[in-house]
Design a protein around this motif. Structure first.
Motif, PDB file in Angstrom:
ATOM      1  N   THR A 173       0.851  -1.197   0.000  1.00  0.00           N
ATOM      2  CA  THR A 173       0.000   0.000   0.000  1.00  0.00           C
ATOM      3  C   THR A 173       0.880   1.237   0.000  1.00  0.00           C
ATOM      4  O   THR A 173       2.090   1.169   0.228  1.00  0.00           O
ATOM      5  CB  THR A 173      -0.916   0.031   1.236  1.00  0.00           C
ATOM      6  N   ALA A 174       0.259   2.391  -0.251  1.00  0.00           N
ATOM      7  CA  ALA A 174       1.022   3.635  -0.328  1.00  0.00           C
ATOM      8  C   ALA A 174       1.599   4.032   1.023  1.00  0.00           C
ATOM      9  O   ALA A 174       2.709   4.537   1.119  1.00  0.00           O
ATOM     10  CB  ALA A 174       0.134   4.755  -0.862  1.00  0.00           C
ATOM     11  N   ASN A 175       0.841   3.791   2.103  1.00  0.00           N
ATOM     12  CA  ASN A 175       1.282   4.178   3.437  1.00  0.00           C
ATOM     13  C   ASN A 175       0.410   3.495   4.481  1.00  0.00           C
ATOM     14  O   ASN A 175      -0.487   2.711   4.144  1.00  0.00           O
ATOM     15  CB  ASN A 175       1.245   5.701   3.616  1.00  0.00           C
ATOM     16  N   GLN A 176       0.661   3.808   5.737  1.00  0.00           N
ATOM     17  CA  GLN A 176      -0.080   3.193   6.834  1.00  0.00           C
ATOM     18  C   GLN A 176      -1.557   3.561   6.787  1.00  0.00           C
ATOM     19  O   GLN A 176      -2.426   2.715   7.013  1.00  0.00           O
ATOM     20  CB  GLN A 176       0.534   3.621   8.170  1.00  0.00           C
ATOM     21  N   ALA A 177      -1.857   4.825   6.474  1.00  0.00           N
ATOM     22  CA  ALA A 177      -3.257   5.257   6.415  1.00  0.00           C
ATOM     23  C   ALA A 177      -4.012   4.486   5.345  1.00  0.00           C
ATOM     24  O   ALA A 177      -5.167   4.083   5.552  1.00  0.00           O
ATOM     25  CB  ALA A 177      -3.322   6.757   6.147  1.00  0.00           C
ATOM     26  N   SER A 178      -3.383   4.260   4.188  1.00  0.00           N
ATOM     27  CA  SER A 178      -4.027   3.506   3.113  1.00  0.00           C
ATOM     28  C   SER A 178      -4.280   2.065   3.536  1.00  0.00           C
ATOM     29  O   SER A 178      -5.323   1.485   3.219  1.00  0.00           O
ATOM     30  CB  SER A 178      -3.150   3.526   1.858  1.00  0.00           C
ATOM     31  N   ALA A 179      -3.332   1.486   4.257  1.00  0.00           N
ATOM     32  CA  ALA A 179      -3.494   0.108   4.721  1.00  0.00           C
ATOM     33  C   ALA A 179      -4.651  -0.016   5.702  1.00  0.00           C
ATOM     34  O   ALA A 179      -5.489  -0.925   5.607  1.00  0.00           O
ATOM     35  CB  ALA A 179      -2.198  -0.378   5.361  1.00  0.00           C
ATOM     36  N   PHE A 180      -4.717   0.913   6.663  1.00  0.00           N
ATOM     37  CA  PHE A 180      -5.806   0.883   7.639  1.00  0.00           C
ATOM     38  C   PHE A 180      -7.159   1.115   6.970  1.00  0.00           C
ATOM     39  O   PHE A 180      -8.155   0.460   7.300  1.00  0.00           O
ATOM     40  CB  PHE A 180      -5.570   1.949   8.709  1.00  0.00           C
ATOM     41  N   LYS A 181      -7.193   2.048   6.031  1.00  0.00           N
ATOM     42  CA  LYS A 181      -8.443   2.353   5.338  1.00  0.00           C
ATOM     43  C   LYS A 181      -8.925   1.150   4.546  1.00  0.00           C
ATOM     44  O   LYS A 181     -10.114   0.803   4.564  1.00  0.00           O
ATOM     45  CB  LYS A 181      -8.246   3.549   4.408  1.00  0.00           C
ATOM     46  N   LEU A 182      -8.009   0.501   3.842  1.00  0.00           N
ATOM     47  CA  LEU A 182      -8.361  -0.682   3.066  1.00  0.00           C
ATOM     48  C   LEU A 182      -8.906  -1.789   3.958  1.00  0.00           C
ATOM     49  O   LEU A 182      -9.882  -2.473   3.619  1.00  0.00           O
ATOM     50  CB  LEU A 182      -7.128  -1.182   2.301  1.00  0.00           C
ATOM     51  N   LEU A 183      -8.288  -1.942   5.123  1.00  0.00           N
ATOM     52  CA  LEU A 183      -8.701  -3.009   6.039  1.00  0.00           C
ATOM     53  C   LEU A 183     -10.110  -2.778   6.576  1.00  0.00           C
ATOM     54  O   LEU A 183     -10.955  -3.685   6.532  1.00  0.00           O
ATOM     55  CB  LEU A 183      -7.711  -3.101   7.200  1.00  0.00           C
ATOM     56  N   VAL A 184     -10.387  -1.565   7.077  1.00  0.00           N
ATOM     57  CA  VAL A 184     -11.700  -1.323   7.680  1.00  0.00           C
ATOM     58  C   VAL A 184     -12.807  -1.271   6.635  1.00  0.00           C
ATOM     59  O   VAL A 184     -13.970  -1.516   6.949  1.00  0.00           O
ATOM     60  CB  VAL A 184     -11.703  -0.029   8.514  1.00  0.00           C
ATOM     61  N   GLU A 185     -12.467  -0.958   5.382  1.00  0.00           N
ATOM     62  CA  GLU A 185     -13.479  -0.931   4.337  1.00  0.00           C
ATOM     63  C   GLU A 185     -13.865  -2.335   3.883  1.00  0.00           C
ATOM     64  O   GLU A 185     -14.917  -2.530   3.269  1.00  0.00           O
ATOM     65  CB  GLU A 185     -12.991  -0.114   3.138  1.00  0.00           C
ATOM     66  N   SER A 186     -13.020  -3.309   4.163  1.00  0.00           N
ATOM     67  CA  SER A 186     -13.320  -4.684   3.768  1.00  0.00           C
ATOM     68  C   SER A 186     -13.667  -5.582   4.951  1.00  0.00           C
ATOM     69  O   SER A 186     -14.094  -6.721   4.760  1.00  0.00           O
ATOM     70  CB  SER A 186     -12.123  -5.286   3.017  1.00  0.00           C
ATOM     71  N   TYR A 187     -13.535  -5.061   6.172  1.00  0.00           N
ATOM     72  CA  TYR A 187     -13.818  -5.881   7.347  1.00  0.00           C
ATOM     73  C   TYR A 187     -15.332  -6.005   7.565  1.00  0.00           C
ATOM     74  O   TYR A 187     -16.065  -5.022   7.414  1.00  0.00           O
ATOM     75  CB  TYR A 187     -13.174  -5.268   8.598  1.00  0.00           C
ATOM     76  N   PRO A 188     -15.820  -7.204   7.924  1.00  0.00           N
ATOM     77  CA  PRO A 188     -17.267  -7.420   8.109  1.00  0.00           C
ATOM     78  C   PRO A 188     -17.791  -6.891   9.448  1.00  0.00           C
ATOM     79  O   PRO A 188     -18.064  -7.656  10.375  1.00  0.00           O
ATOM     80  CB  PRO A 188     -17.395  -8.946   8.035  1.00  0.00           C
ATOM     81  N   PHE A 189     -17.952  -5.578   9.547  1.00  0.00           N
ATOM     82  CA  PHE A 189     -18.470  -4.989  10.785  1.00  0.00           C
ATOM     83  C   PHE A 189     -19.937  -5.334  11.019  1.00  0.00           C
ATOM     84  O   PHE A 189     -20.453  -5.123  12.109  1.00  0.00           O
ATOM     85  CB  PHE A 189     -18.291  -3.472  10.768  1.00  0.00           C
ATOM     86  N   GLY A 190     -20.612  -5.851   9.983  1.00  0.00           N
ATOM     87  CA  GLY A 190     -22.008  -6.227  10.162  1.00  0.00           C
ATOM     88  C   GLY A 190     -22.167  -7.338  11.174  1.00  0.00           C
ATOM     89  O   GLY A 190     -23.105  -7.339  11.986  1.00  0.00           O
ATOM     90  N   SER A 191     -21.247  -8.309  11.176  1.00  0.00           N
ATOM     91  CA  SER A 191     -21.322  -9.427  12.111  1.00  0.00           C
ATOM     92  C   SER A 191     -20.373  -9.258  13.295  1.00  0.00           C
ATOM     93  O   SER A 191     -20.553  -9.890  14.330  1.00  0.00           O
ATOM     94  CB  SER A 191     -20.986 -10.741  11.385  1.00  0.00           C
ATOM     95  N   ASN A 192     -19.350  -8.438  13.113  1.00  0.00           N
ATOM     96  CA  ASN A 192     -18.394  -8.152  14.194  1.00  0.00           C
ATOM     97  C   ASN A 192     -18.242  -6.630  14.279  1.00  0.00           C
ATOM     98  O   ASN A 192     -17.329  -6.058  13.687  1.00  0.00           O
ATOM     99  CB  ASN A 192     -17.044  -8.799  13.920  1.00  0.00           C
TER     100      ASN A 192
END
Length: 285
Positions: A173-192
């Motif tokens: 990824t480009a940087n730490q912020a991009s990595a964190f953003k990518l992770l939370v945008e794909s994480y299933p917060f609906g069930s967790n």
């Protein structure tokens, strides 16, 4: 403004001792002179601050912002106090010759505190290049084709870390912020639906992660720290881990104090159904 000026100025000089949290300057000077060890960065900064506040306009009593000297007058006075400062024009010449890309209309300056590439490194190097892309980060990472160079670098890094490509996936990824953003945008917060972070400081990357998680309906929590040693309030964090589940984000160590966090927090979170993200950026390159 007037009250603030009175608080930090006196008739003997402007801000003669404004840094009350530092050790006394005389003690610092005497200890450093009697020891062969080089002066620490903190002691050097304090010495500079004391020298500046006692040398620039030492007998002038500032009462409000209108009484402050102009920039040009202050800069001229600064050069008299620190005559060697004019020698920094060598650094300006190096910037102009080796880092002209910093003055261009397009620049990437996110090295998380590490070295910045120079113009010489771009000349004739088969391993280093700059290109501008206008892409969607998620699509590029999920569906974009990996270049031969990226594939080779990935294999070398995973081999060096003794990490199996069967069990793990590496994403650039480009940087730490991009990595964190990518992770939370794909994480299933609906069930967790919980996001629990363990950071004793604020940063853009953490703010981006929390903001994106909240937009996706996550319940965002953070660990509490004791002042002034910034130790984790263990009992409060333990209760949050045991009662809930979701995405648990913890750094390997604090960027403020340098203290390592125990791996038992990772084990406790996993035992209670959390997905764990271990942030190792504090270690550097």
């Amino acid at each position: 403004m007037r009250e603030a000026s009175k608080a930090c100025c006196s008739s003997s000089g402007c801000c003669p001792n404004p840094f009350l949290g530092f050790p006394h300057y005389v003690e610092a000077s005497s200890s450093s002179s009697s020891s062969s060890k080089p002066q620490s960065a903190a002691a050097s900064r304090y010495q500079f601050e004391v020298s500046t506040t006692t040398s620039l306009y030492p007998h002038f009593h500032f009462t409000n912002h209108e009484s402050l000297p102009s920039y040009h007058e202050s800069f001229a006075c600064f050069n008299k106090v620190y005559p060697h400062y004019s020698q920094t024009d060598e650094a300006d010449k190096i910037r102009a010759s080796e880092y002209p890309h910093l003055d261009s209309s397009v620049a990437c300056f996110d090295y998380i505190g590490h070295g910045l590439f120079s113009y010489s490194q771009l000349q004739g190097s088969p391993f280093f290049d700059i290109c501008c892309k206008s892409i969607n980060l998620n699509s590029q990472l999920l569906y974009g084709e990996e270049t031969e160079f990226q594939s080779g670098i990935k294999k070398r890094i995973m081999s060096f870390m003794n990490v199996s490509e069967t069990d793990y996936t590496m994403v650039f990824t480009a940087n730490q912020a991009s990595a964190f953003k990518l992770l939370v945008e794909s994480y299933p917060f609906g069930s967790n639906q919980n996001l629990l972070t363990v950071y004793d400081y604020q940063s853009e990357a953490i703010d981006v992660m929390v903001e994106r998680a909240k937009k996706r309906g996550a319940n965002c929590m953070s660990a509490c720290f004791s002042w002034p040693n910034l130790q984790i309030q263990s009992e409060k964090l333990r209760k949050k881990i045991i009662k809930k589940r979701g995405l648990f984000v913890i750094p390997l160590q604090s960027k403020l104090t340098g203290s390592r966090y125990s791996y038992t927090w990772l084990s406790l979170a996993q035992e209670n159904g959390w997905h764990v993200l271990l942030d190792a950026t504090a270690l550097g390159a």
